[in-house]
Design a protein around this motif. Structure first.
Motif, PDB file in Angstrom:
ATOM      1  N   ASN A  12       5.562  -1.513  -9.942  1.00  0.00           N
ATOM      2  CA  ASN A  12       5.101  -2.156  -8.705  1.00  0.00           C
ATOM      3  C   ASN A  12       6.124  -2.045  -7.581  1.00  0.00           C
ATOM      4  O   ASN A  12       5.763  -1.760  -6.441  1.00  0.00           O
ATOM      5  N   VAL A  13       7.404  -2.265  -7.888  1.00  0.00           N
ATOM      6  CA  VAL A  13       8.435  -2.209  -6.848  1.00  0.00           C
ATOM      7  C   VAL A  13       8.484  -0.811  -6.251  1.00  0.00           C
ATOM      8  O   VAL A  13       8.554  -0.657  -5.027  1.00  0.00           O
ATOM      9  N   LYS A  14       8.399   0.186  -7.090  1.00  0.00           N
ATOM     10  CA  LYS A  14       8.413   1.568  -6.607  1.00  0.00           C
ATOM     11  C   LYS A  14       7.215   1.832  -5.694  1.00  0.00           C
ATOM     12  O   LYS A  14       7.359   2.429  -4.620  1.00  0.00           O
ATOM     13  N   LYS A  15       6.045   1.379  -6.087  1.00  0.00           N
ATOM     14  CA  LYS A  15       4.840   1.568  -5.275  1.00  0.00           C
ATOM     15  C   LYS A  15       4.955   0.839  -3.941  1.00  0.00           C
ATOM     16  O   LYS A  15       4.571   1.366  -2.897  1.00  0.00           O
ATOM     17  N   ILE A  16       5.486  -0.376  -3.966  1.00  0.00           N
ATOM     18  CA  ILE A  16       5.642  -1.150  -2.738  1.00  0.00           C
ATOM     19  C   ILE A  16       6.640  -0.460  -1.812  1.00  0.00           C
ATOM     20  O   ILE A  16       6.405  -0.352  -0.603  1.00  0.00           O
ATOM     21  N   LYS A  17       7.748   0.031  -2.370  1.00  0.00           N
ATOM     22  CA  LYS A  17       8.736   0.732  -1.549  1.00  0.00           C
ATOM     23  C   LYS A  17       8.132   1.983  -0.919  1.00  0.00           C
ATOM     24  O   LYS A  17       8.411   2.298   0.242  1.00  0.00           O
ATOM     25  N   ASN A  18       7.311   2.699  -1.670  1.00  0.00           N
ATOM     26  CA  ASN A  18       6.645   3.882  -1.115  1.00  0.00           C
ATOM     27  C   ASN A  18       5.722   3.494   0.033  1.00  0.00           C
ATOM     28  O   ASN A  18       5.649   4.193   1.046  1.00  0.00           O
ATOM     29  N   THR A  19       5.024   2.377  -0.116  1.00  0.00           N
ATOM     30  CA  THR A  19       4.137   1.901   0.942  1.00  0.00           C
ATOM     31  C   THR A  19       4.944   1.529   2.181  1.00  0.00           C
ATOM     32  O   THR A  19       4.559   1.864   3.311  1.00  0.00           O
ATOM     33  N   ILE A  20       6.080   0.870   1.994  1.00  0.00           N
ATOM     34  CA  ILE A  20       6.945   0.513   3.120  1.00  0.00           C
ATOM     35  C   ILE A  20       7.427   1.781   3.822  1.00  0.00           C
ATOM     36  O   ILE A  20       7.381   1.879   5.050  1.00  0.00           O
ATOM     37  N   GLU A  58       4.559  -6.675  10.530  1.00  0.00           N
ATOM     38  CA  GLU A  58       4.184  -7.869   9.765  1.00  0.00           C
ATOM     39  C   GLU A  58       3.848  -7.499   8.320  1.00  0.00           C
ATOM     40  O   GLU A  58       4.217  -8.225   7.384  1.00  0.00           O
ATOM     41  N   THR A  59       3.178  -6.389   8.149  1.00  0.00           N
ATOM     42  CA  THR A  59       2.846  -5.919   6.798  1.00  0.00           C
ATOM     43  C   THR A  59       4.112  -5.621   6.018  1.00  0.00           C
ATOM     44  O   THR A  59       4.234  -5.996   4.844  1.00  0.00           O
ATOM     45  N   ILE A  60       5.067  -4.969   6.660  1.00  0.00           N
ATOM     46  CA  ILE A  60       6.327  -4.637   5.990  1.00  0.00           C
ATOM     47  C   ILE A  60       7.044  -5.901   5.544  1.00  0.00           C
ATOM     48  O   ILE A  60       7.582  -5.958   4.430  1.00  0.00           O
ATOM     49  N   GLU A  61       7.046  -6.922   6.389  1.00  0.00           N
ATOM     50  CA  GLU A  61       7.672  -8.195   6.005  1.00  0.00           C
ATOM     51  C   GLU A  61       7.018  -8.748   4.742  1.00  0.00           C
ATOM     52  O   GLU A  61       7.701  -9.210   3.823  1.00  0.00           O
ATOM     53  N   GLY A  62       5.696  -8.709   4.695  1.00  0.00           N
ATOM     54  CA  GLY A  62       4.979  -9.192   3.517  1.00  0.00           C
ATOM     55  C   GLY A  62       5.289  -8.365   2.280  1.00  0.00           C
ATOM     56  O   GLY A  62       5.449  -8.912   1.177  1.00  0.00           O
ATOM     57  N   SER A  65       8.586  -9.257   0.848  1.00  0.00           N
ATOM     58  CA  SER A  65       8.473 -10.501   0.074  1.00  0.00           C
ATOM     59  C   SER A  65       7.905 -10.216  -1.314  1.00  0.00           C
ATOM     60  O   SER A  65       8.331 -10.820  -2.303  1.00  0.00           O
ATOM     61  N   GLU A  66       6.943  -9.298  -1.369  1.00  0.00           N
ATOM     62  CA  GLU A  66       6.379  -8.918  -2.667  1.00  0.00           C
ATOM     63  C   GLU A  66       7.430  -8.297  -3.567  1.00  0.00           C
ATOM     64  O   GLU A  66       7.444  -8.535  -4.772  1.00  0.00           O
ATOM     65  N   ILE A  67       8.329  -7.495  -2.988  1.00  0.00           N
ATOM     66  CA  ILE A  67       9.406  -6.903  -3.793  1.00  0.00           C
ATOM     67  C   ILE A  67      10.272  -8.001  -4.384  1.00  0.00           C
ATOM     68  O   ILE A  67      10.637  -7.947  -5.559  1.00  0.00           O
TER      69      ILE A  67
END
Length: 75
Positions: A12-20, A58-62, A65-67
């Motif tokens: 999940n962290v990897k996927k979130i970082k890719n999205t960021i 704003e999305t990046i901030e969220g 937080s998920e990370i």
């Protein structure tokens, strides 16, 4: 009766970082576009692009937080 798949959060962290990263790239491209085509864009178009980038921030901030949540969950 089928059983649900187990919750695999290992990447999940990897996927979130890719999205960021992707979102930051889109923001930069939008800002570059406005700079390059400022003469051709009307004020409404510029405002639309800037508003979208605000939502992206704003999305990046969220997502950041998920990370943190994932890091706490995986302890």
């Amino acid at each position: 009766m089928t059983t649900p798949k187990p919750d695999d959060r290992s990447d999940n962290v990897k996927k979130i970082k890719n999205t960021i990263d992707h979102t930051l790239q889109n923001m930069n491209e939008a800002e570059d576009y406005v700079k390059a085509h400022s003469n051709e864009l009307n004020s409404a178009d510029k405002e639309d692009i800037m508003s979208k980038n605000k939502r992206r921030r704003e999305t990046i901030e969220g997502l950041r937080s998920e990370i943190e949540d994932e890091a706490n969950h995986n302890g």
